[in-house]
Design an enzyme around this catalytic site. Structure first.
Site, PDB file in Angstrom:
ATOM      1  N   THR A 152      -6.911  -9.614   5.555  1.00  0.00           N
ATOM      2  CA  THR A 152      -7.199 -10.365   4.340  1.00  0.00           C
ATOM      3  C   THR A 152      -7.943 -11.643   4.713  1.00  0.00           C
ATOM      4  O   THR A 152      -7.452 -12.424   5.519  1.00  0.00           O
ATOM      5  CB  THR A 152      -5.859 -10.688   3.635  1.00  0.00           C
ATOM      6  OG1 THR A 152      -5.310  -9.457   3.191  1.00  0.00           O
ATOM      7  CG2 THR A 152      -6.040 -11.642   2.478  1.00  0.00           C
ATOM      8  N   HIS A 162      -0.986   0.645   1.925  1.00  0.00           N
ATOM      9  CA  HIS A 162      -0.276  -0.512   2.508  1.00  0.00           C
ATOM     10  C   HIS A 162       1.214  -0.419   2.161  1.00  0.00           C
ATOM     11  O   HIS A 162       1.632  -0.776   1.065  1.00  0.00           O
ATOM     12  CB  HIS A 162      -0.881  -1.794   1.940  1.00  0.00           C
ATOM     13  CG  HIS A 162      -0.543  -3.036   2.709  1.00  0.00           C
ATOM     14  ND1 HIS A 162       0.537  -3.113   3.571  1.00  0.00           N
ATOM     15  CD2 HIS A 162      -1.141  -4.252   2.758  1.00  0.00           C
ATOM     16  CE1 HIS A 162       0.565  -4.339   4.101  1.00  0.00           C
ATOM     17  NE2 HIS A 162      -0.435  -5.038   3.627  1.00  0.00           N
ATOM     18  N   ASN A 180       4.775  -5.121   5.456  1.00  0.00           N
ATOM     19  CA  ASN A 180       4.723  -6.575   5.245  1.00  0.00           C
ATOM     20  C   ASN A 180       5.358  -7.111   3.970  1.00  0.00           C
ATOM     21  O   ASN A 180       4.965  -8.174   3.480  1.00  0.00           O
ATOM     22  CB  ASN A 180       3.260  -7.060   5.319  1.00  0.00           C
ATOM     23  CG  ASN A 180       2.745  -7.053   6.750  1.00  0.00           C
ATOM     24  OD1 ASN A 180       3.533  -6.891   7.689  1.00  0.00           O
ATOM     25  ND2 ASN A 180       1.448  -7.225   6.930  1.00  0.00           N
ATOM     26  N   TYR A 186       5.322  -6.027   0.869  1.00  0.00           N
ATOM     27  CA  TYR A 186       4.625  -5.859  -0.410  1.00  0.00           C
ATOM     28  C   TYR A 186       5.268  -4.720  -1.218  1.00  0.00           C
ATOM     29  O   TYR A 186       6.306  -4.185  -0.833  1.00  0.00           O
ATOM     30  CB  TYR A 186       3.123  -5.663  -0.166  1.00  0.00           C
ATOM     31  CG  TYR A 186       2.511  -6.891   0.482  1.00  0.00           C
ATOM     32  CD1 TYR A 186       2.509  -8.113  -0.197  1.00  0.00           C
ATOM     33  CD2 TYR A 186       1.993  -6.863   1.778  1.00  0.00           C
ATOM     34  CE1 TYR A 186       1.999  -9.265   0.398  1.00  0.00           C
ATOM     35  CE2 TYR A 186       1.476  -8.010   2.373  1.00  0.00           C
ATOM     36  CZ  TYR A 186       1.481  -9.209   1.679  1.00  0.00           C
ATOM     37  OH  TYR A 186       0.980 -10.349   2.267  1.00  0.00           O
ATOM     38  N   ASN A 220       7.141 -11.963   4.532  1.00  0.00           N
ATOM     39  CA  ASN A 220       7.321 -12.152   3.084  1.00  0.00           C
ATOM     40  C   ASN A 220       8.736 -11.844   2.606  1.00  0.00           C
ATOM     41  O   ASN A 220       8.945 -11.257   1.546  1.00  0.00           O
ATOM     42  CB  ASN A 220       6.307 -11.289   2.316  1.00  0.00           C
ATOM     43  CG  ASN A 220       4.876 -11.702   2.601  1.00  0.00           C
ATOM     44  OD1 ASN A 220       4.537 -12.884   2.518  1.00  0.00           O
ATOM     45  ND2 ASN A 220       4.030 -10.752   2.976  1.00  0.00           N
TER      46      ASN A 220
HETATM   47  C1  LIG Z   1      -5.783 -13.281   8.726  1.00  0.00           C
HETATM   48  C2  LIG Z   1      -4.896 -12.064   8.684  1.00  0.00           C
HETATM   49  C3  LIG Z   1      -4.926 -11.243   7.575  1.00  0.00           C
HETATM   50  C4  LIG Z   1      -4.158 -10.069   7.549  1.00  0.00           C
HETATM   51  N1  LIG Z   1      -4.279  -9.230   6.466  1.00  0.00           N
HETATM   52  C5  LIG Z   1      -3.647  -8.024   6.476  1.00  0.00           C
HETATM   53  C6  LIG Z   1      -3.885  -7.076   5.450  1.00  0.00           C
HETATM   54  O1  LIG Z   1      -4.697  -7.264   4.536  1.00  0.00           O
HETATM   55  N2  LIG Z   1      -3.197  -5.908   5.521  1.00  0.00           N
HETATM   56  C7  LIG Z   1      -2.314  -5.623   6.534  1.00  0.00           C
HETATM   57  O2  LIG Z   1      -1.709  -4.546   6.553  1.00  0.00           O
HETATM   58  N3  LIG Z   1      -2.109  -6.507   7.534  1.00  0.00           N
HETATM   59  C8  LIG Z   1      -2.763  -7.678   7.542  1.00  0.00           C
HETATM   60  N4  LIG Z   1      -2.601  -8.542   8.595  1.00  0.00           N
HETATM   61  C9  LIG Z   1      -1.872  -8.075   9.791  1.00  0.00           C
HETATM   62  C10 LIG Z   1      -2.870  -7.486  10.800  1.00  0.00           C
HETATM   63  O3  LIG Z   1      -3.449  -6.289  10.301  1.00  0.00           O
HETATM   64  C11 LIG Z   1      -2.195  -7.174  12.153  1.00  0.00           C
HETATM   65  O4  LIG Z   1      -1.210  -6.190  11.961  1.00  0.00           O
HETATM   66  C12 LIG Z   1      -1.564  -8.404  12.773  1.00  0.00           C
HETATM   67  O5  LIG Z   1      -2.479  -9.482  12.785  1.00  0.00           O
HETATM   68  C13 LIG Z   1      -1.098  -8.128  14.202  1.00  0.00           C
HETATM   69  O6  LIG Z   1      -2.197  -7.709  14.994  1.00  0.00           O
HETATM   70  P1  LIG Z   1      -2.906  -8.725  16.045  1.00  0.00           P
HETATM   71  O7  LIG Z   1      -1.820  -9.231  16.945  1.00  0.00           O
HETATM   72  O8  LIG Z   1      -3.907  -7.875  16.769  1.00  0.00           O
HETATM   73  O9  LIG Z   1      -3.533  -9.821  15.247  1.00  0.00           O
HETATM   74  C14 LIG Z   1      -3.327  -9.741   8.634  1.00  0.00           C
HETATM   75  C15 LIG Z   1      -3.290 -10.598   9.736  1.00  0.00           C
HETATM   76  C16 LIG Z   1      -4.069 -11.734   9.781  1.00  0.00           C
HETATM   77  C17 LIG Z   1      -4.049 -12.586  11.003  1.00  0.00           C
END
Ligand SMILES: Cc1cc2nc3c(=O)[nH]c(=O)nc-3n(C[C@H](O)[C@H](O)[C@H](O)COP(=O)(O)O)c2cc1C
Length: 375
Positions: free
Chosen positions: A27, A181, A184, A186, A241
């Site tokens: 996001t 989704h 998290n 939701y 959340n």
């Molecule tokens: C800025 C940001 C936005 C995210 N938006 C979503 C999202 O829209 N949908 C989702 O399932 N996870 C979302 N996440 C979680 C990421 O998809 C991912 O699972 C999480 O960052 C862990 O991976 P990483 O350690 O490689 O960052 C978001 C994470 C970040 C940092």
């Protein structure tokens, strides 16, 4: 036979990926306003991260106007949004990449200021997120979460219909597939977990009943796409959340074995060690590994995400714990992440301040490695 590598091909549904470095859904709150349609800047961002035969999962996109809890998030329920997404998809396809869209409804992780007519957010039950978590209103105030309105039993088919319509819209936009989704904290996870679901109808109570909404949404989306172009994302043991099931194993075992019967393109986990939404840079120790716990229950492709680096991603794939690894934060700051991981180039650190909202800064202005080398 050699063990698989992060850079060996992988079949996902009808698609042959050329490598297993997936872009996680992220996001970024940079859609056009007030249309909430993707715009050229968004197409540029995704195109920068596309690689031939590489899979991107586009950011969570509400399937209906009640599904928002943040400003500037792109939707997938109006013609303008579908047209905007088509530009994104075309830009990714022009670079040989594949792109799925993540279908979203936030449920109670919202505030009435985001809701049509200023109504209360909807959720499985009228249970507010605990006050240690805060909501942000549409005009940026930090407040306690409101108590959501519980969906009537008769409204649940309507909600499932919204997911089906979102899936159809994603198909019309030219995506290669969709991801549901279910993570998290939701809406779908609110149905799954006993903390947020105290319903007494067929969608609450027993594990079978709490899993029903996830399965019915998934079946509706499969009706549009066929199972082999539909993925599901879950975050067992996650706490984002205000979520969290006291004993996740029976719940998620049932959810995963039920999903496994459907022949999906993939199952996608967020590892419990990472904060689900990436809001903080945590790396919890002594927590279970979702991929290791649940892999025995899943016969299809498994993607895992959460605090991976090149080495840990490579070993997870080589050891067979996951088939592909999704990267979130490092894909934000490294548009050429697959190539950097393959060649062992250093990674550019990400700037958390520009994650959510804004324009090109922290979005499309991260350099690729060669540009860095020349600078
Ligand atoms: C800025 C940001 C936005 C995210 N938006 C979503 C999202 O829209 N949908 C989702 O399932 N996870 C979302 N996440 C979680 C990421 O998809 C991912 O699972 C999480 O960052 C862990 O991976 P990483 O350690 O490689 O960052 C978001 C994470 C970040 C940092």
């Amino acid at each position: 036979m050699n063990p698989p590598s992060l850079f060996s091909p992988l079949q996902i549904g009808p698609y042959q990926l050329k490598h297993r470095v997936v872009m996680a859904p992220l996001t970024r709150m940079r859609a056009a306003r007030p249309s909430l349609a993707p715009r050229p800047l968004n197409a540029e961002y995704y195109a920068q991260r596309a690689t031939p035969g590489g899979l991107l999962i586009a950011e969570a996109s509400p399937v209906v106007a009640t599904g928002f809890g943040n400003p500037g998030v792109p939707g997938v329920y109006t013609d303008a949004q579908v047209a905007g997404w088509r530009e994104v998809v075309d830009a990714v396809h022009a670079r040989g990449g594949l792109i799925f869209l993540q279908l979203w409804h936030v449920g109670r992780v919202s505030h009435s200021s985001f809701q049509p007519g200023g109504a209360l957010p909807v959720a499985p039950s009228a249970v507010a997120i605990a006050p240690e978590f805060k909501a942000m209103t549409a005009d940026g105030k930090v407040v306690d979460y409101e108590t959501p309105r519980a969906l009537e039993t008769s409204e649940i088919p309507v909600m499932i219909e919204s997911y089906r319509q979102g899936a159809k819209n994603a198909l019309a936009a030219g995506f290669d597939g969709v991801e549901i989704h279910g993570a998290n904290g939701y809406l779908i996870e609110q149905f799954l977990q006993s903390k947020s679901n105290i319903r007494t109808d067929q969608y609450g109570g027993s594990i079978e009943n709490r899993v029903r909404f996830l399965i019915e949404v998934t079946e509706a989306v499969i009706g549009v796409w066929g199972a082999n172009r539909v993925g599901v994302r879950l975050s067992p043991y996650g706490i984002a959340n205000g979520s969290g099931e006291a004993d996740p194993m029976p719940l998620y075992s049932h959810a995963i074995t039920s999903l496994d019967k459907l022949g999906l393109a993939y199952l996608h986990f967020i590892e419990p060690r990472a904060s689900g939404t990436g809001r903080a840079d945590v790396d919890w120790k002594n927590v279970p590994s979702a991929m290791m716990l649940y892999r025995p229950l899943w016969s299809g492709v498994l993607i895992s995400a959460g605090n991976f680096n090149g080495a840990s991603a490579q070993s997870a794939v080589a050891e067979g714990h996951a088939d592909a690894i999704a990267f979130g934060r490092f894909f934000i700051s490294n548009p050429d992440l697959p190539r950097r991981l393959q060649r062992g180039y250093p990674l550019t650190p990400y700037n958390r301040a520009t994650f959510y909202g804004g324009e090109e800064r922290g979005y499309t202005d991260y350099p690729v490695h060669d540009e860095l080398a020349r600078a």
